[in-house]
Each structure stands twice: as C-alpha cells, then as structure tokens.
Design an enzyme around this catalytic site. Structure first.
Site, PDB file in Angstrom:
ATOM      1  N   SER A  81       0.832  -1.549   0.159  1.00  0.00           N
ATOM      2  CA  SER A  81       0.086  -0.260   0.222  1.00  0.00           C
ATOM      3  C   SER A  81       0.851   1.514  -0.257  1.00  0.00           C
ATOM      4  CB  SER A  81      -1.148   0.058   1.336  1.00  0.00           C
ATOM      5  OG  SER A  81      -2.038   0.971   1.218  1.00  0.00           O
ATOM      6  N   ASP A 103     -10.330  -4.132  -5.440  1.00  0.00           N
ATOM      7  CA  ASP A 103     -10.432  -2.840  -4.450  1.00  0.00           C
ATOM      8  C   ASP A 103      -9.745  -2.242  -4.913  1.00  0.00           C
ATOM      9  OD1 ASP A 103      -8.019  -1.495  -2.850  1.00  0.00           O
ATOM     10  OD2 ASP A 103      -6.635  -2.608  -3.050  1.00  0.00           O
ATOM     11  N   HIS A 111      -8.006  -5.426  -0.049  1.00  0.00           N
ATOM     12  CA  HIS A 111      -6.153  -4.638  -0.394  1.00  0.00           C
ATOM     13  C   HIS A 111      -5.743  -5.292   0.772  1.00  0.00           C
ATOM     14  CE1 HIS A 111      -4.199  -0.943  -1.048  1.00  0.00           C
ATOM     15  NE2 HIS A 111      -4.196  -0.759   0.319  1.00  0.00           N
TER      16      HIS A 111
END
Length: 454
Positions: free
Chosen positions: A218, A386, A413
C-alpha cells in the site's frame, strides 16, 4: 475567514460531519486522560483486560457446540493477540529478530527489524508497511507459512523490515520531542527523501551487498515510487520492486460525504485532529475492547470508508491481525493523501492550502516523476476488487517496458497480505518475480565472465 465547505453541506451530510467532530474531540479527551495515567498503571490495566478478554473468548468457544477448536491453533492465536511488539510476534513461530537503528539525514531515529539469514551473502529483501501501520503487520498470520517474512527467510533471503518516522518503533528524534508539533511536521515527502533511502543505505552497508529487493504494501509502495523517482542513485540499489496492493493515486473514498469533504478541503483533517498525530488512543482501544467486538468496529469502518468486505480474511485471522493494524503517523501525511485524491496527481505535498492560494494558484506542486525517472523493474500485485486501485491509471504513471501488473481475482486491499489464500494466490507471484530477478543476475554474471575470458 469562514470554512469554505460549510455552506455546501446538505441536511443529510451534517450528521456525518457532526459525528466526525464528536469522535475527534472525544478521542482527544481520552488521549489527555490516558496521558495523565502513569505508564506502568496503564500497561497493567491493558494487560489485565487482555487476559479477561482471552478468558471470556475461551468460554465463548467452549459453549459453541458446532465449533471444533484446535488447541494448538487457539494457543497461537492467543499469543499473537497478546503480543505487544514484533519480537514477541516472531517468538510465537520460533524466530528471533534483530533491531537496527537508522539515523536519517534530518535526525529522526528509525528502527529496522531483521531476520538474520542462514548464511552470509544471502540476497536481501526489504519489506515496508502501509499507512497507519508498522512492521508488525508482516508477522500476524496464524499459520507460520502464511507470513511472508518467514517464507522468504526459509527460502534463504536476508529479510529486513522498515518503519516510518513517527510510528510505534520510530518515535524518536535527536532534538525534537514527540509531543511537539514540529516532530509531526512530515508528509510522504520526508518518507521518500529520507526514510526509504537512508534505510536502504544502512542495510546495504551493513550487509556489504550492492543491491536489494524492495517489497512494499500500500503506502509502502507509494513511498518507493516517490523515492525512486527523486533519488536516481536508488535505482541502482533496488534491483526489483514488488508493490503489493499498490497506492499511487486512489480515486477517493467509498463514503460519499467524507469523500466530498476531503476533496473540497483536505484541511478538514486539521480541523478534526489538529497538526500532530492521528488517533493517538487507537492502540489503547485495540487493547481494551473485547477482540471480536473490535473486529466488528474495524470491519464496519473499512466497509464504510472503502467498501471492503474482508470476505477473504477468516474471523480468527482478523482477531490476530486487527489487533496490530494501527500505528501512529502524522495528520499531515493523511492530508497529503487527500491532496493526491483531490487533484488526481501523485504529487509532492502542497504547503499552500489557504483558500486564497487555491483560487490564485500562483504555484503548482510538482508531481513525482515516476514514469520518466524510475529505472527499477516493477511488479504490481493487486486485488481485482480493491476500491483503492485503478490499475490502468497506475500503469500510465509508471515506466511502460519495466512494469508488469499481476491481478489476484476477487481480492481487496488487506486480502493481499492477510487473506486466507495468500500462500496459494499471492506468494507464487512474489517468488516468480524473485526468480526472474535472480535469473537476470545470473545472465549478467555470465556475460561479464565471458567478456573477461575474451
């Protein structure tokens, strides 16, 4: 000067705004109370509550006639939930961590964790966490072979894990105190300019290696994109970059009211939370709320904000993982993301956020030159459902010939690191990329040897 978005709110949006203000100021009051309690007493309270939670949970499990409990699996889950740091998390599965301290060029002290390799000269892999996280996130899977650092270590890699300034393991500066506003005056710019390159330089110096492989989750991927784009020499030190659930230019939040507010005024976060750290009592709540209830709170929060259902993460895994989900960062870092979302550009932080400046736009914040300046090969491993990933947009911002996108079907995610099938659906993509990098190294060595023999 009035707040510009106030007059634009509809009657239906006011409850969200007022609720957000209530949560923010209630949180600040709790923060003041917890800070006034001596640390040993606070630690004793949370420890007692943790044991009470485990006891209650055991009773709940034993009363569930349809549930078959593996005693060893239950013990591992309890130990992971009770663990307070990365060292204790690793001990659950029988591994020992090293600590390394990195002094950044602007005098923050960062903690790196390392799983010492089985032999000297092993290839180095560096893992970096996401937003509002720390290195703990890599060690929380209930099954040992679903923790990426352990799998890499077993495969013969020298595994290092980074931590951003201000988080659980890096709340130290040579001259600034963590309770000062100046300490928290950083955004993703500082991660890219100092934290990532300084950490990588330390690792390479310590291991006497020329380069390493970077795996970011991320925001950990966004920091690498930014750092590689503005530090040209870093491209020679990172021979492969694997971005898990990559973040570059998220389109926005699922919650329409909050999304509208942040796009209208990113400074809304300053109004709610001030200019230091975000949600300083989150860890306190994680330790005091009954774990299954805490899971429901997190599930409801991520569903409301991002439309994540977390269907690929088992309930038992959520209890272990969500306990270690949060670590502090600056409010300014969140504002930086809101600027990126608002403008749809992967840009450096815009210090001039006043209404007058927004109207005149005398200066434009620079974009990170990711497409032109990154030379390191990139692999994007992302979930197809996602809500934060727009893969077409991301590919347009990255080098065309050295970037490859690898989808993981029906994954969100957090599923990419905590999903029940990471060993089967995610890890093979990682190791395929590692093998490609290794084969390329062998080809380069062969060419070099052939030239020397000639």
């Amino acid at each position: 000067m009035g707040v510009p978005f106030i007059g634009r709110l509809s009657a239906g949006e006011w409850p969200t705004v007022l609720g957000s203000l209530f949560v923010a100021y209630f949180e600040s009051i709790i923060s003041l109370i917890t800070e006034s309690i001596p640390l040993p007493i606070l630690q004793s309270i949370t420890t007692i509550l943790s044991h009470i939670h485990i006891y209650i949970f055991r009773i709940f499990i034993s009363d569930s006639s349809n549930q078959i409990v593996d005693p060893e699996a239950q013990k591992i889950k309890e130990r992971l939930t009770e663990a307070t740091n990365a060292h204790e998390l690793c001990k659950v599965h029988g591994l020992i961590l090293e600590d390394h301290i990195v002094r950044t060029k602007d005098d923050y002290l960062l903690t790196l964790h390392r799983l010492p390799p089985k032999k000297v000269g092993s290839p180095v892999v560096y893992l970096h966490h996401g937003l509002l996280m720390c290195s703990d996130i890599w060690f929380v899977m209930n099954k040992r072979d679903q923790n990426l650092p352990y799998v890499l270590h077993e495969a013969g890699y020298d595994v290092w894990l980074g931590n951003n300034r201000g988080n659980k393991y890096s709340a130290k500066h040579l001259y600034l105190k963590p309770n000062s506003r100046k300490f928290w005056d950083f955004s993703m710019d500082e991660f890219a300019i100092y934290d990532i390159p300084d950490s990588i330089n330390h690792i390479l110096k310590h291991t006497s290696m020329k380069n390493l492989i970077y795996i970011g989750f991320s925001q950990g991927s966004a920091q690498a994109f930014a750092s590689l784009s503005i530090n040209s020499d870093l491209n020679n030190k990172v021979k492969l970059f694997i971005a898990l659930a990559p973040a570059i230019t998220p389109t926005g939040l699922h919650h329409k009211t909050v999304d509208t507010l942040i796009k209208t005024s990113p400074n809304f976060m300053y109004l709610l939370f001030g200019k230091r750290t975000l949600l300083p009592t989150a860890s306190f709540w994680a330790n005091t709320i009954y774990p299954p209830l805490f899971v429901k709170v997190i599930d409801a929060s991520v569903q409301g904000l991002f439309d994540w259902r977390s269907a690929n993460i088992d309930q038992d895994q959520k209890i272990s993982s969500f306990k270690h989900l949060y670590s502090p960062t600056s409010v300014k870092c969140i504002v930086h993301w809101f600027q990126i979302i608002r403008n749809g550009k992967f840009q450096l932080f815009d210090e001039n956020t006043s209404l007058t400046y927004s109207l005149s736009r005398s200066f434009q914040p620079a974009n990170f030159p990711t497409r032109t300046n990154i030379k390191t090969p990139i692999r994007l491993i992302y979930g197809t459902i996602d809500s934060l990933v727009n893969i077409e947009e991301y590919l347009s911002l990255l080098p065309e010939y050295t970037t490859r996108a690898i989808p993981v079907e029906n994954h969100e995610h957090l599923d990419i690191i905590w999903g029940k099938d990471v060993k089967r659906l995610v890890f093979p993509h990682i190791f395929n990329a590692l093998k490609e990098a290794e084969d390329e190294d062998l080809d380069i060595k062969k060419v070099t040897n052939d030239e020397e023999s000639i």
